[in-house]
Write a protein that holds these residues in place. Structure first.
Motif, PDB file in Angstrom:
ATOM      1  N   ASP A 108      20.072  33.968  -7.443  1.00 51.94           N
ATOM      2  CA  ASP A 108      20.935  35.146  -7.331  1.00 51.94           C
ATOM      3  C   ASP A 108      20.056  36.397  -7.409  1.00 51.94           C
ATOM      4  O   ASP A 108      19.527  36.844  -6.397  1.00 51.94           O
ATOM      5  N   THR A 109      19.819  36.923  -8.605  1.00 53.69           N
ATOM      6  CA  THR A 109      18.872  38.051  -8.720  1.00 53.69           C
ATOM      7  C   THR A 109      17.433  37.566  -8.547  1.00 53.69           C
ATOM      8  O   THR A 109      16.542  38.346  -8.240  1.00 53.69           O
ATOM      9  N   LYS A 136      21.388  34.219  -2.581  1.00 56.50           N
ATOM     10  CA  LYS A 136      22.079  35.468  -2.242  1.00 56.50           C
ATOM     11  C   LYS A 136      21.019  36.503  -1.886  1.00 56.50           C
ATOM     12  O   LYS A 136      20.538  37.229  -2.771  1.00 56.50           O
ATOM     13  N   ASP A 138      21.092  39.384  -0.590  1.00 55.88           N
ATOM     14  CA  ASP A 138      21.405  40.786  -0.903  1.00 55.88           C
ATOM     15  C   ASP A 138      21.337  41.089  -2.390  1.00 55.88           C
ATOM     16  O   ASP A 138      21.421  42.244  -2.804  1.00 55.88           O
ATOM     17  N   SER A 139      21.219  40.060  -3.206  1.00 59.30           N
ATOM     18  CA  SER A 139      21.176  40.248  -4.650  1.00 59.30           C
ATOM     19  C   SER A 139      19.763  40.118  -5.213  1.00 59.30           C
ATOM     20  O   SER A 139      19.472  40.546  -6.329  1.00 59.30           O
ATOM     21  N   GLN A 141      16.149  40.399  -6.467  1.00 58.72           N
ATOM     22  CA  GLN A 141      15.401  41.563  -6.987  1.00 58.72           C
ATOM     23  C   GLN A 141      13.911  41.275  -7.151  1.00 58.72           C
ATOM     24  O   GLN A 141      13.194  42.060  -7.770  1.00 58.72           O
ATOM     25  N   SER A 152      22.592  30.251   2.667  1.00 58.88           N
ATOM     26  CA  SER A 152      22.548  31.663   2.267  1.00 58.88           C
ATOM     27  C   SER A 152      23.972  32.161   2.168  1.00 58.88           C
ATOM     28  O   SER A 152      24.779  31.883   3.058  1.00 58.88           O
ATOM     29  N   ALA A 154      26.819  35.534   0.859  1.00 59.62           N
ATOM     30  CA  ALA A 154      26.985  36.950   0.536  1.00 59.62           C
ATOM     31  C   ALA A 154      26.994  37.117  -0.981  1.00 59.62           C
ATOM     32  O   ALA A 154      27.014  36.134  -1.726  1.00 59.62           O
ATOM     33  N   ASN A 155      26.986  38.361  -1.391  1.00 56.62           N
ATOM     34  CA  ASN A 155      26.879  38.659  -2.816  1.00 56.62           C
ATOM     35  C   ASN A 155      28.233  38.533  -3.531  1.00 56.62           C
ATOM     36  O   ASN A 155      28.732  39.492  -4.102  1.00 56.62           O
ATOM     37  N   ASP A 156      28.810  37.340  -3.489  1.00 60.74           N
ATOM     38  CA  ASP A 156      30.092  37.070  -4.169  1.00 60.74           C
ATOM     39  C   ASP A 156      29.846  36.084  -5.294  1.00 60.74           C
ATOM     40  O   ASP A 156      28.994  35.197  -5.162  1.00 60.74           O
ATOM     41  N   LYS A 177      34.932  31.115  -3.990  1.00 63.07           N
ATOM     42  CA  LYS A 177      34.438  32.454  -4.362  1.00 63.07           C
ATOM     43  C   LYS A 177      35.561  33.256  -4.989  1.00 63.07           C
ATOM     44  O   LYS A 177      36.750  33.029  -4.706  1.00 63.07           O
TER      45      LYS A 177
END
Ligand SMILES: O=P(O)(O)OC[C@H]1O[C@H](OP(=O)(O)OP(=O)(O)O)[C@H](O)[C@@H]1O
Length: 179
Positions: A108-109, A136, A138-139, A141, A152, A154-156, A177
């Motif tokens: 995730d992150t 994810k 888009d999440s 970091q 892959s 989405a950020n859900d 989700k």
């Protein structure tokens, strides 16, 4: 197949990834791993709790000799950095010289995997790659190269197939989700 919404505590979840789609993506990752690790007898390290179902289905699809071990991560405050570093616990196998595949349910992150990889390199692994059921992008970091993502998303926030909301929902065969 009909998949009605699921309620877990205060949240409602709708169907996102049905079991057949999950299992198909697991087969594809297992085929890639079986090809890439031929002759290397990889050691899969399944990071508990979330990855137990993915690890099980992934292992069943592997067509080469391979080993698996289950590990946990415990959080402790790292005085040198601002964040928390999760320390690897419960590892009995010798890592030195092994080709390690970290098995995660979700990146995730990226904090978890980013903290884990240096610990495995420090233990002398010959190579370390990550197989994750979900990522994810888009999440994320951290600058991580995740070589074996099954899907892959989405950020859900998702639950099911090992993934939990407050410890619940891991038993669901499909992934849902949050609504
Ligand atoms: O990329 P990140 O933002 O670090 O998130 C991913 C991590 O979070 C979840 O673990 P969790 O700590 O919830 O434990 P669990 O596996 O027992 O559910 C999941 O299983 C990953 O290990």
């Amino acid at each position: 197949m009909h998949h009605p919404p699921v309620t877990i505590q205060d949240k409602q979840f709708s169907i996102y990834l049905p079991e057949r789609k999950i299992l198909h993506s697991v087969e594809i990752v297992a085929a890639r791993l079986s090809h890439d690790y031929r002759g290397k007898q990889p050691l899969f390290l399944s990071v508990l709790n979330g990855s137990f179902m993915f690890a099980s289905d992934l292992m069943k699809e592997m067509s080469i000799p391979c080993e698996i071990s289950f590990v946990r991560l415990s959080s402790y405050a790292d005085m040198q950095s601002t964040g928390q570093v999760k320390e690897l616990i419960g590892l009995k196998e010798e890592i030195r010289g092994r080709h390690v595949v970290v098995v995660e349910d979700i990146v995730d992150t990226g904090h978890t995997v980013a903290g884990l990889l240096p610990q495995l390199h420090q233990k002398g692994a010959a190579s370390v790659e990550v197989a994750t059921l979900l990522i994810k992008p888009d999440s994320l970091q951290h600058d991580l190269h995740i070589k074996y993502p099954a899907m892959s998303i989405a950020n859900d926030f998702v639950v099911g197939y090992g993934l939990d909301y407050n410890g619940l929902g891991r038993n669901l065969r499909d992934i849902y989700k949050v609504m």
